[in-house]
Design a protein around this motif. Sequence first.
Motif, mmCIF file in Angstrom:
data_model
loop_
_atom_site.group_PDB
_atom_site.id
_atom_site.type_symbol
_atom_site.label_atom_id
_atom_site.label_comp_id
_atom_site.label_asym_id
_atom_site.label_seq_id
_atom_site.Cartn_x
_atom_site.Cartn_y
_atom_site.Cartn_z
ATOM 1 N N MET A 1 0.835 -1.202 0.000
ATOM 2 C CA MET A 1 0.000 0.000 0.000
ATOM 3 C C MET A 1 0.869 1.251 0.000
ATOM 4 O O MET A 1 0.595 2.228 -0.722
ATOM 5 C CB MET A 1 -0.918 -0.012 1.218
ATOM 6 C CG MET A 1 -1.828 1.205 1.335
ATOM 7 S SD MET A 1 -3.042 1.307 -0.016
ATOM 8 C CE MET A 1 -4.185 0.028 0.501
ATOM 9 N N ALA A 2 1.942 1.257 0.792
ATOM 10 C CA ALA A 2 2.829 2.418 0.838
ATOM 11 C C ALA A 2 3.490 2.663 -0.516
ATOM 12 O O ALA A 2 3.627 3.811 -0.953
ATOM 13 C CB ALA A 2 3.887 2.220 1.919
ATOM 14 N N HIS A 3 3.895 1.588 -1.194
ATOM 15 C CA HIS A 3 4.521 1.753 -2.514
ATOM 16 C C HIS A 3 3.530 2.318 -3.523
ATOM 17 O O HIS A 3 3.879 3.188 -4.335
ATOM 18 C CB HIS A 3 5.052 0.410 -2.994
ATOM 19 C CG HIS A 3 5.711 0.465 -4.333
ATOM 20 N ND1 HIS A 3 6.864 1.184 -4.575
ATOM 21 C CD2 HIS A 3 5.365 -0.088 -5.534
ATOM 22 C CE1 HIS A 3 7.206 1.060 -5.840
ATOM 23 N NE2 HIS A 3 6.318 0.301 -6.440
ATOM 24 N N SER A 4 2.281 1.850 -3.466
ATOM 25 C CA SER A 4 1.266 2.375 -4.379
ATOM 26 C C SER A 4 0.997 3.855 -4.107
ATOM 27 O O SER A 4 0.912 4.667 -5.038
ATOM 28 C CB SER A 4 -0.018 1.561 -4.237
ATOM 29 O OG SER A 4 -1.060 2.108 -5.014
ATOM 30 N N LEU A 5 0.879 4.222 -2.832
ATOM 31 C CA LEU A 5 0.616 5.618 -2.492
ATOM 32 C C LEU A 5 1.826 6.505 -2.788
ATOM 33 O O LEU A 5 1.662 7.697 -3.070
ATOM 34 C CB LEU A 5 0.236 5.727 -1.023
ATOM 35 C CG LEU A 5 -1.088 5.055 -0.635
ATOM 36 C CD1 LEU A 5 -1.340 5.194 0.853
ATOM 37 C CD2 LEU A 5 -2.248 5.638 -1.430
ATOM 38 N N LEU A 6 3.029 5.937 -2.730
ATOM 39 C CA LEU A 6 4.210 6.708 -3.117
ATOM 40 C C LEU A 6 4.142 7.092 -4.593
ATOM 41 O O LEU A 6 4.506 8.218 -4.972
ATOM 42 C CB LEU A 6 5.473 5.908 -2.826
ATOM 43 C CG LEU A 6 6.810 6.590 -3.137
ATOM 44 C CD1 LEU A 6 6.950 7.898 -2.377
ATOM 45 C CD2 LEU A 6 7.966 5.658 -2.816
ATOM 46 N N GLY A 7 3.672 6.164 -5.422
ATOM 47 C CA GLY A 7 3.474 6.503 -6.827
ATOM 48 C C GLY A 7 2.430 7.592 -7.019
ATOM 49 O O GLY A 7 2.594 8.485 -7.866
ATOM 50 N N VAL A 8 1.350 7.534 -6.234
ATOM 51 C CA VAL A 8 0.326 8.586 -6.305
ATOM 52 C C VAL A 8 0.920 9.931 -5.890
ATOM 53 O O VAL A 8 0.666 10.968 -6.524
ATOM 54 C CB VAL A 8 -0.870 8.209 -5.409
ATOM 55 C CG1 VAL A 8 -1.875 9.355 -5.348
ATOM 56 C CG2 VAL A 8 -1.551 6.954 -5.930
ATOM 57 N N LEU A 9 1.724 9.927 -4.840
ATOM 58 C CA LEU A 9 2.320 11.175 -4.367
ATOM 59 C C LEU A 9 3.299 11.748 -5.391
ATOM 60 O O LEU A 9 3.360 12.973 -5.588
ATOM 61 C CB LEU A 9 3.028 10.932 -3.031
ATOM 62 C CG LEU A 9 3.679 12.148 -2.369
ATOM 63 C CD1 LEU A 9 2.641 13.233 -2.109
ATOM 64 C CD2 LEU A 9 4.388 11.759 -1.086
ATOM 65 N N VAL A 10 4.072 10.894 -6.051
ATOM 66 C CA VAL A 10 5.009 11.373 -7.068
ATOM 67 C C VAL A 10 4.255 12.044 -8.209
ATOM 68 O O VAL A 10 4.641 13.137 -8.678
ATOM 69 C CB VAL A 10 5.867 10.202 -7.580
ATOM 70 C CG1 VAL A 10 6.648 10.608 -8.823
ATOM 71 C CG2 VAL A 10 6.827 9.738 -6.500
#
Length: 754
Positions: free
Chosen positions: A443-452
């Motif tokens: 989940m953190a990796h997916s949200l990191l992509g959203v944040l980028v």
Amino acid sequence: MPLLKKPPREEEEDGDPFAANPESRYRRRATLERLVGLAPFGRARRVPPKDSDGDGSHARRRSEDFGLLRRLPGRRKASVEALAERTVPKRSSLLRLALGTRGRRGSAGERSPTAESDGVSDGDQDSGGQRQEGRGRAREPLSVLEILELIQRRELVAADEQIIALEAECAATSPASPSVSPVPAAGRQARDVALLYEALLAQLWAVLGEAVPVGRPYPPLRLVIRVLEQEEAADRQHPPGTPGRPRALRRRWQEAVGRAAGERLAQVAPAAGLGARLAALAARLVGDLGAVRCHVAPAYPPEYGAFGIYARGYHRALAQQLGALAQRPLAVPDLYLLLDWHSNTYPREVLGHPEVGALLQAQALGPLLPPETQRSLESSCIAAVKAKVEVAVAQELQLSEDTWAEEATGQELQEGLATRVTGLLRAHVERAPQITPEFGREMAHSLLGVLVAFLHSFQRKVERFLEAPGEATPPDGATSRAIALVNCCPPFRTFTERLAQFGHPESEEPRRQAHAALDKVTRLCNHVLTQRLFEDLKPYFNKLMKRKWLTSSDAFDTIVMLITSFSQKLRLLRPEPYQVLVSEVHRRVLIEYVRPLLQGRLVCTSAKMRARVAARLSDEARQLRELFSRLDSASPWLDSVVPRLRELLVLEDTAALQMEVGGLVRDFPDVRRKHVAAVLDVRGLRGQTTRQEILGVVQDLEQSEAEPGLPRQCAFFSELATTREVRCLPFHLPRLARLRLRRPHPQRPGQARL
């Protein structure tokens, strides 16, 4: 009841007045005699066949009485279960109406239930006769309908004994060789046995289903256990390859326990919401297993492992319920709820229950959902969260951009945008790891992509806004908006690091992209903030390193005053962007201070002049160091650049100069030969041999073109241009006056060039 036909041979032997035209020897219909087991008309009766023991005292009624009811109009059924739905008629009552007391000549298996149901007590039946009747009933083979009646009355042990005996008779009459055609009667008996077993098993499993909900010891359950033991004994007595054997009722019992558990959980009414339904399922499971532990399991022999069988049955049933729920389209809250219940609530509230938890954990039941199902749910949740958050953060950015050009929006911008966006992401970052660490990492990796993606969009919008803020925007307004925008970067940077710290193997690249976008926003805002300052400082930097500068400090004092005044406007900055901005101002001020020195505006013609220049450089370097120390600059390495350049002006020994140049190169790797040569020009060093010895220290560095460049915040001399290197002549300029320079004669048109 319709009169049924018999073959001619039977009519001659029995003289049955109900006989009619024959149909077939092997497809005959039952007479009233065969239906109720009596011969009231006094005709010659056939000698009954001997039983398997050879005593010939008791004969089993034929199976046509059972087949008759299946063929009667309106009574066709597919199995014994359907037949058992109808009540077996009381045959003695019918005989009593037609034949009087002669009807009592029936079998003991028929008289006993009639007497019990009608309440008739004959005076000629004493206690000894009743015991003899009981013994006769135990020994006498029963008909199919009588066995079925025993099953319906749940006299399961006696019914099973009769079925086993009937099965033995069927096996005795079947042909020894498979090539021999089977006798029709034997085939009918085999079908009767199969249907009776079906009815018996239905009653056995019904008892299993009733034993748990009652919540107390259930006596019929012991009958089930005795039947299981009888059948296991019968399985051991039959040789391998016997048709229908082994019946393996122990294995069927385990399967029936699982079905009963599934029915119990399926009876849980769908509550309002997924959470209430899961709670109801857990409560039902814990309650039923508590009843099993207290009342059901003690009734079984220890070798059955009854509690383990029930526990695994309920575990599988609950897994089926969760699997069905997982196949439904679920919203994000329900996906979180189902995953959390599976990974945390079930182990805590069911496997950790004080009454049954320890017993369940001893069974090593495993997870409720298969790993692939759990991963599928996690992937669905991550995809749904990503789609939902992407839309939400895009809307927040658009709403925020619409207010950037408004007045008094700085405080709201720096406190609103970053807080709202990171809040949307934080809710999922905190929830997912509570389920499983692996789920939290994905989940953190997916949200990191959203944040980028959000930060790239944020960067482009900031570029457009700051490059064209509007003609009506005053300088102070641009400064306040730039401060508000750059203040959004620290929360985003901190949250990026938090997402990257979950340790996903592919998180480094999006982390780098996020920091790059934030660095661009910071540089853009810093450029807006410092542009006005350096426009004001430029005239005063141009007055440095001139002869007037040696006698007057007005220009430098004004530079210090402007920088101090500018720092008062930076109080609204957050600590991180403040330090970045002050460090950048520190670097650029020193670059602009050193620039006129390297441009050769001032050339020392004597040692005294070098001393004056060195003293001025030392004093102003001290003031700059103190100034930026008060401003909390994070770049103290810049304070050594002016003192090192000063040493190159005052040192006399060549070796000392070489060591000082080496220190300069070590502290500032981007220094080049041209920079050192420019300082030597200011010093007035003309000797070529000495110059080459000093410049040779930086020769290797100048030739290394493959080295990667320094980060911009660490670059200094690379942003400084120098004048063309001065080639000093080996004599003083006054000697030029004594030289006679002959002017060349003009070339004649016809003269050839030599």
